[in-house]
Each structure stands twice: as structure tokens, then as C-alpha cells.
Design a protein around this motif. Sequence first.
Motif, PDB file in Angstrom:
ATOM      1  N   VAL A  96      13.357   8.541  -5.540  1.00 11.20           N
ATOM      2  CA  VAL A  96      14.168   7.923  -4.486  1.00 11.20           C
ATOM      3  C   VAL A  96      13.262   7.212  -3.479  1.00 11.20           C
ATOM      4  O   VAL A  96      13.567   6.099  -3.033  1.00 11.20           O
ATOM      5  CB  VAL A  96      15.062   8.976  -3.793  1.00 11.20           C
ATOM      6  CG1 VAL A  96      15.672   8.437  -2.518  1.00 11.20           C
ATOM      7  CG2 VAL A  96      16.155   9.444  -4.754  1.00 11.20           C
ATOM      8  N   ARG A  97      12.139   7.849  -3.114  1.00  8.55           N
ATOM      9  CA  ARG A  97      11.206   7.222  -2.160  1.00  8.55           C
ATOM     10  C   ARG A  97      10.651   5.917  -2.724  1.00  8.55           C
ATOM     11  O   ARG A  97      10.575   4.901  -2.012  1.00  8.55           O
ATOM     12  CB  ARG A  97      10.061   8.174  -1.837  1.00  8.55           C
ATOM     13  CG  ARG A  97      10.456   9.260  -0.889  1.00  8.55           C
ATOM     14  CD  ARG A  97       9.255  10.100  -0.464  1.00  8.55           C
ATOM     15  NE  ARG A  97       9.717  11.371   0.059  1.00  8.55           N
ATOM     16  CZ  ARG A  97       9.275  12.542  -0.317  1.00  8.55           C
ATOM     17  NH1 ARG A  97       8.305  12.650  -1.188  1.00  8.55           N
ATOM     18  NH2 ARG A  97       9.770  13.646   0.199  1.00  8.55           N
ATOM     19  N   VAL A  98      10.253   5.944  -3.988  1.00 11.44           N
ATOM     20  CA  VAL A  98       9.718   4.726  -4.606  1.00 11.44           C
ATOM     21  C   VAL A  98      10.786   3.634  -4.598  1.00 11.44           C
ATOM     22  O   VAL A  98      10.507   2.484  -4.235  1.00 11.44           O
ATOM     23  CB  VAL A  98       9.213   5.004  -6.043  1.00 11.44           C
ATOM     24  CG1 VAL A  98       8.935   3.712  -6.791  1.00 11.44           C
ATOM     25  CG2 VAL A  98       7.962   5.869  -6.008  1.00 11.44           C
ATOM     26  N   ALA A  99      12.004   3.978  -4.969  1.00 13.61           N
ATOM     27  CA  ALA A  99      13.089   2.990  -4.993  1.00 13.61           C
ATOM     28  C   ALA A  99      13.365   2.458  -3.588  1.00 13.61           C
ATOM     29  O   ALA A  99      13.621   1.258  -3.411  1.00 13.61           O
ATOM     30  CB  ALA A  99      14.346   3.610  -5.589  1.00 13.61           C
ATOM     31  N   SER A 100      13.286   3.329  -2.592  1.00 11.67           N
ATOM     32  CA  SER A 100      13.522   2.902  -1.207  1.00 11.67           C
ATOM     33  C   SER A 100      12.455   1.923  -0.736  1.00 11.67           C
ATOM     34  O   SER A 100      12.762   0.908  -0.098  1.00 11.67           O
ATOM     35  CB  SER A 100      13.542   4.117  -0.271  1.00 11.67           C
ATOM     36  OG  SER A 100      14.604   4.975  -0.590  1.00 11.67           O
ATOM     37  N   VAL A 101      11.208   2.213  -1.044  1.00  9.42           N
ATOM     38  CA  VAL A 101      10.114   1.310  -0.643  1.00  9.42           C
ATOM     39  C   VAL A 101      10.260  -0.023  -1.359  1.00  9.42           C
ATOM     40  O   VAL A 101      10.074  -1.087  -0.754  1.00  9.42           O
ATOM     41  CB  VAL A 101       8.735   1.962  -0.897  1.00  9.42           C
ATOM     42  CG1 VAL A 101       7.613   0.964  -0.677  1.00  9.42           C
ATOM     43  CG2 VAL A 101       8.545   3.169   0.010  1.00  9.42           C
ATOM     44  N   ALA A 143       0.844  -1.204   0.000  1.00  7.39           N
ATOM     45  CA  ALA A 143       0.000   0.000   0.000  1.00  7.39           C
ATOM     46  C   ALA A 143       0.877   1.251   0.000  1.00  7.39           C
ATOM     47  O   ALA A 143       0.587   2.223  -0.701  1.00  7.39           O
ATOM     48  CB  ALA A 143      -0.922  -0.007   1.218  1.00  7.39           C
ATOM     49  N   LEU A 144       1.959   1.215   0.779  1.00  8.82           N
ATOM     50  CA  LEU A 144       2.895   2.341   0.802  1.00  8.82           C
ATOM     51  C   LEU A 144       3.532   2.537  -0.566  1.00  8.82           C
ATOM     52  O   LEU A 144       3.677   3.672  -1.040  1.00  8.82           O
ATOM     53  CB  LEU A 144       3.972   2.124   1.876  1.00  8.82           C
ATOM     54  CG  LEU A 144       5.046   3.187   1.983  1.00  8.82           C
ATOM     55  CD1 LEU A 144       4.433   4.542   2.358  1.00  8.82           C
ATOM     56  CD2 LEU A 144       6.106   2.771   2.994  1.00  8.82           C
ATOM     57  N   LEU A 145       3.895   1.444  -1.214  1.00  7.72           N
ATOM     58  CA  LEU A 145       4.477   1.529  -2.564  1.00  7.72           C
ATOM     59  C   LEU A 145       3.494   2.159  -3.541  1.00  7.72           C
ATOM     60  O   LEU A 145       3.862   3.036  -4.323  1.00  7.72           O
ATOM     61  CB  LEU A 145       4.905   0.146  -3.050  1.00  7.72           C
ATOM     62  CG  LEU A 145       5.477   0.092  -4.467  1.00  7.72           C
ATOM     63  CD1 LEU A 145       6.744   0.932  -4.574  1.00  7.72           C
ATOM     64  CD2 LEU A 145       5.734  -1.346  -4.880  1.00  7.72           C
ATOM     65  N   ILE A 167      10.688  -3.634   0.416  1.00  4.87           N
ATOM     66  CA  ILE A 167       9.832  -4.791   0.117  1.00  4.87           C
ATOM     67  C   ILE A 167      10.683  -5.997  -0.251  1.00  4.87           C
ATOM     68  O   ILE A 167      10.426  -7.118   0.214  1.00  4.87           O
ATOM     69  CB  ILE A 167       8.827  -4.441  -1.012  1.00  4.87           C
ATOM     70  CG1 ILE A 167       7.775  -3.467  -0.487  1.00  4.87           C
ATOM     71  CG2 ILE A 167       8.177  -5.700  -1.578  1.00  4.87           C
ATOM     72  CD1 ILE A 167       6.860  -2.904  -1.561  1.00  4.87           C
ATOM     73  N   GLU A 168      11.695  -5.781  -1.055  1.00  5.31           N
ATOM     74  CA  GLU A 168      12.570  -6.894  -1.447  1.00  5.31           C
ATOM     75  C   GLU A 168      13.277  -7.480  -0.224  1.00  5.31           C
ATOM     76  O   GLU A 168      13.380  -8.707  -0.089  1.00  5.31           O
ATOM     77  CB  GLU A 168      13.580  -6.432  -2.497  1.00  5.31           C
ATOM     78  CG  GLU A 168      14.454  -7.546  -3.024  1.00  5.31           C
ATOM     79  CD  GLU A 168      13.667  -8.734  -3.590  1.00  5.31           C
ATOM     80  OE1 GLU A 168      14.123  -9.876  -3.393  1.00  5.31           O
ATOM     81  OE2 GLU A 168      12.605  -8.530  -4.203  1.00  5.31           O
ATOM     82  N   ARG A 169      13.740  -6.641   0.666  1.00  7.48           N
ATOM     83  CA  ARG A 169      14.395  -7.140   1.892  1.00  7.48           C
ATOM     84  C   ARG A 169      13.421  -7.930   2.748  1.00  7.48           C
ATOM     85  O   ARG A 169      13.777  -8.968   3.298  1.00  7.48           O
ATOM     86  CB  ARG A 169      14.977  -5.973   2.693  1.00  7.48           C
ATOM     87  CG  ARG A 169      16.228  -5.413   2.089  1.00  7.48           C
ATOM     88  CD  ARG A 169      16.785  -4.299   2.933  1.00  7.48           C
ATOM     89  NE  ARG A 169      17.961  -3.724   2.307  1.00  7.48           N
ATOM     90  CZ  ARG A 169      18.440  -2.540   2.592  1.00  7.48           C
ATOM     91  NH1 ARG A 169      17.866  -1.781   3.510  1.00  7.48           N
ATOM     92  NH2 ARG A 169      19.515  -2.096   1.985  1.00  7.48           N
ATOM     93  N   ARG A 170      12.196  -7.424   2.877  1.00  9.65           N
ATOM     94  CA  ARG A 170      11.187  -8.148   3.667  1.00  9.65           C
ATOM     95  C   ARG A 170      10.876  -9.496   3.023  1.00  9.65           C
ATOM     96  O   ARG A 170      10.697 -10.495   3.724  1.00  9.65           O
ATOM     97  CB  ARG A 170       9.911  -7.319   3.811  1.00  9.65           C
ATOM     98  CG  ARG A 170      10.081  -6.100   4.673  1.00  9.65           C
ATOM     99  CD  ARG A 170      10.214  -6.482   6.149  1.00  9.65           C
ATOM    100  NE  ARG A 170      10.742  -5.404   6.945  1.00  9.65           N
ATOM    101  CZ  ARG A 170      10.031  -4.429   7.484  1.00  9.65           C
ATOM    102  NH1 ARG A 170       8.729  -4.409   7.333  1.00  9.65           N
ATOM    103  NH2 ARG A 170      10.626  -3.488   8.188  1.00  9.65           N
TER     104      ARG A 170
END
Length: 158
Positions: free
Chosen positions: A106-111, A9-11, A115-118
Motif C-alpha cells: 500500500v505504501r509503495v502504491a501510495s508513493v 528516493a522515497l519510492l 509521484i503521478e500527481r506531482r
Amino acid sequence: MNPLQPLMALLAQTERERDEAWTQAQQAAQAHQTADGQAEQLLIYRREYEQRWSAQFRTEGRMELVHCYQGFMDRLTLAVEQQQRVAEHAAVQVERARVALCEHEVRVASVRKLIERRRQELRLSADRIEQKQTDEFGSRMAWATPTLSPGLGLPRAA
């Protein structure tokens, strides 16, 4: 509930904000281009007007006509200067919109990275649980199966 659902949802929200920033950057660029074009048209018109009247003044130059020309040229010069300020302001807005767009990217890439880490953490956790279950199953099977005494081929007494 999917543990990644809040992050998804954040993404979606950050992508919407990025898309809005992109739209604003496009609009700012268009406004700058329009303002620049208008300033250029005013400059061209002023040059043409000066050339046309300088030729006219060579043949005859009545004083009231000269005053009228000077008054119009003053107003035209003010209009050119004002339009150049509008174009400069539009250029500043383009830069601000570009910076905002970069921040949203940058925010989109960070989210996405989060997600990938999770996902990796969830996979690792699932692998650990599966390994633990496999180990426990193997251990239970070893306890449940009678073992043979070495050399005799008979079950050993427990």
C-alpha cells in the motif's frame, strides 16, 4: 534539482522495504511449512510406534516393558504437542508477515500515486507557463506591428 527526486528516493526506499517484507514473508512461510512437516512426521511416527507395540503386547507384555513403552509414549506425546505449538506460532508469524507485506505494498502504491500527481501538476504548470508566454508573445507582436486604417490601406497613426 529535479522536483521529483525526493519522491523518487522515497519510492526506492519503500520498494526496498517492501522487498524485505516479501523476503520475510517467504521465510516465515518456509518455517511454517517445515514446522508443519515435522509435526506431521512426529504424529506418523507415534502412530506407527503405537501399532507396532500394541501387536507386541498382544503376545507378551512384561510390566517393565509396558512402563518403558508408556514413558516413551508420554515423551513422544509431549514432543508432538510442542511441535504443534511451534507450527501454530509459525502460522501466526506467516499471517503477521503477510499483513506487513500488504502494508508495504500500500505504501509503495501510495508513493507511486503521489509521484503521478506531482508529474501531472508539473505538466499543468508547464502548460500554463507556455500558454502565458505564447499569449505575451502574441500581445507584443500585436503592439509591435502597425495596424492598417480600415478602408484606406494606410497605417493608422498611433
